[in-house]
Design a protein around this motif. Structure first.
Motif, PDB file in Angstrom:
ATOM      1  N   ALA A  58       0.839  -1.196   0.000  1.00  0.00           N
ATOM      2  CA  ALA A  58       0.000   0.000   0.000  1.00  0.00           C
ATOM      3  C   ALA A  58       0.876   1.248   0.000  1.00  0.00           C
ATOM      4  O   ALA A  58       1.753   1.409   0.824  1.00  0.00           O
ATOM      5  CB  ALA A  58      -0.913   0.011   1.220  1.00  0.00           C
ATOM      6  N   SER A  59       0.623   2.131  -0.946  1.00  0.00           N
ATOM      7  CA  SER A  59       1.430   3.349  -1.045  1.00  0.00           C
ATOM      8  C   SER A  59       0.913   4.442  -0.124  1.00  0.00           C
ATOM      9  O   SER A  59       1.560   5.458   0.041  1.00  0.00           O
ATOM     10  CB  SER A  59       1.438   3.838  -2.495  1.00  0.00           C
ATOM     11  OG  SER A  59       0.119   4.190  -2.880  1.00  0.00           O
ATOM     12  N   ALA A  60      -0.241   4.268   0.462  1.00  0.00           N
ATOM     13  CA  ALA A  60      -0.820   5.181   1.449  1.00  0.00           C
ATOM     14  C   ALA A  60      -1.022   6.594   0.917  1.00  0.00           C
ATOM     15  O   ALA A  60      -0.907   7.550   1.643  1.00  0.00           O
ATOM     16  CB  ALA A  60       0.009   5.182   2.724  1.00  0.00           C
ATOM     17  N   SER A  61      -1.308   6.733  -0.383  1.00  0.00           N
ATOM     18  CA  SER A  61      -1.593   8.059  -0.904  1.00  0.00           C
ATOM     19  C   SER A  61      -3.007   8.508  -0.543  1.00  0.00           C
ATOM     20  O   SER A  61      -3.293   9.689  -0.510  1.00  0.00           O
ATOM     21  CB  SER A  61      -1.386   8.104  -2.415  1.00  0.00           C
ATOM     22  OG  SER A  61      -2.229   7.168  -3.047  1.00  0.00           O
ATOM     23  N   LEU A  62      -3.878   7.557  -0.269  1.00  0.00           N
ATOM     24  CA  LEU A  62      -5.200   7.847   0.257  1.00  0.00           C
ATOM     25  C   LEU A  62      -5.319   7.156   1.607  1.00  0.00           C
ATOM     26  O   LEU A  62      -4.717   6.120   1.835  1.00  0.00           O
ATOM     27  CB  LEU A  62      -6.310   7.319  -0.656  1.00  0.00           C
ATOM     28  CG  LEU A  62      -6.513   8.001  -1.994  1.00  0.00           C
ATOM     29  CD1 LEU A  62      -7.681   7.361  -2.722  1.00  0.00           C
ATOM     30  CD2 LEU A  62      -6.750   9.479  -1.841  1.00  0.00           C
ATOM     31  N   GLU A  63      -6.110   7.737   2.473  1.00  0.00           N
ATOM     32  CA  GLU A  63      -6.322   7.133   3.781  1.00  0.00           C
ATOM     33  C   GLU A  63      -7.815   7.001   4.033  1.00  0.00           C
ATOM     34  O   GLU A  63      -8.552   7.972   3.919  1.00  0.00           O
ATOM     35  CB  GLU A  63      -5.701   8.027   4.859  1.00  0.00           C
ATOM     36  CG  GLU A  63      -5.900   7.504   6.263  1.00  0.00           C
ATOM     37  CD  GLU A  63      -5.360   8.462   7.315  1.00  0.00           C
ATOM     38  OE1 GLU A  63      -5.317   8.057   8.471  1.00  0.00           O
ATOM     39  OE2 GLU A  63      -5.001   9.608   6.971  1.00  0.00           O
ATOM     40  N   VAL A  64      -8.255   5.772   4.323  1.00  0.00           N
ATOM     41  CA  VAL A  64      -9.629   5.579   4.766  1.00  0.00           C
ATOM     42  C   VAL A  64      -9.593   5.817   6.267  1.00  0.00           C
ATOM     43  O   VAL A  64      -9.035   5.037   7.025  1.00  0.00           O
ATOM     44  CB  VAL A  64     -10.152   4.167   4.443  1.00  0.00           C
ATOM     45  CG1 VAL A  64     -11.581   4.013   4.937  1.00  0.00           C
ATOM     46  CG2 VAL A  64     -10.066   3.896   2.947  1.00  0.00           C
ATOM     47  N   MET A  65     -10.148   6.945   6.677  1.00  0.00           N
ATOM     48  CA  MET A  65      -9.981   7.405   8.055  1.00  0.00           C
ATOM     49  C   MET A  65     -11.003   6.832   9.028  1.00  0.00           C
ATOM     50  O   MET A  65     -10.708   6.643  10.197  1.00  0.00           O
ATOM     51  CB  MET A  65     -10.065   8.926   8.092  1.00  0.00           C
ATOM     52  CG  MET A  65      -9.006   9.590   7.264  1.00  0.00           C
ATOM     53  SD  MET A  65      -9.140  11.363   7.308  1.00  0.00           S
ATOM     54  CE  MET A  65      -8.940  11.670   9.039  1.00  0.00           C
TER      55      MET A  65
END
Length: 166
Positions: free
Chosen positions: A36-43
């Motif tokens: 996962a590149s973590a460019s988006l975060e499901v918060m």
């Protein structure tokens, strides 16, 4: 017995198509990716009581549902997604509900666009989910890109448990 077999088969087919693998145990899911590149975060995962008159993705002032609810409850699953990039991000928003036995009971993919740097958007699952059996369910939400062609994980995802009682 036929329903369980169908759920097992559906889980394996979805995994093979979306993840490019030939077999998937019932406990595996979309977020089980180490790259996962973590460019988006499901918060956050929020649950709302389904109301056919409500406006999708708009839950201002509505109370979220508790982690314990009665059997047969119709819910809408809403995920709060945060973009950490300097540009907008197109993504596939995947909602998955796994039952007590580890089988996928619900899966839905929606297309989304996240605005740049720290802007949050709430996205609802496509259709209401009916929790019709007693037990513990796990709700997972992930953001991926190119789900239909060489999928890329954009977020590690988020998970939340729900206990369904009689």
């Amino acid at each position: 017995m036929g329903r369980i077999l169908l759920l097992k088969l559906l889980t394996a087919i979805i995994a093979a198509i979306c993840l490019g693998i030939s077999y998937m145990s019932p406990q595996a899911s979309f977020g089980d990716s180490a790259d996962a590149s973590a460019s988006l975060e499901v918060m956050q995962i929020r649950l709302y009581k389904y109301d056919k008159n409500s406006i999708s993705n708009y839950h201002f002032g509505e109370p979220t549902l508790p982690a314990m609810m009665p059997q047969g409850t119709e819910i809408v699953i809403n995920g709060l997604v945060n973009n950490q990039n300097h540009t907008g991000e197109h993504f596939d928003y995947i909602t998955q509900v796994i039952d007590s036995e580890g089988y996928t009971r619900y899966i839905h993919v929606r297309y989304g666009v996240a605005v740049p740097i720290g802007r949050q958007i709430g996205i609802d699952s496509g259709v209401p989910v009916i929790l019709d059996e007693v037990g513990t369910y796990i709700v997972k939400i992930f953001a991926w890109r190119h789900l239909d062609d060489n999928p890329v994980t954009l977020s590690a995802g988020a998970a939340r448990s729900i206990n369904v009682t009689e």
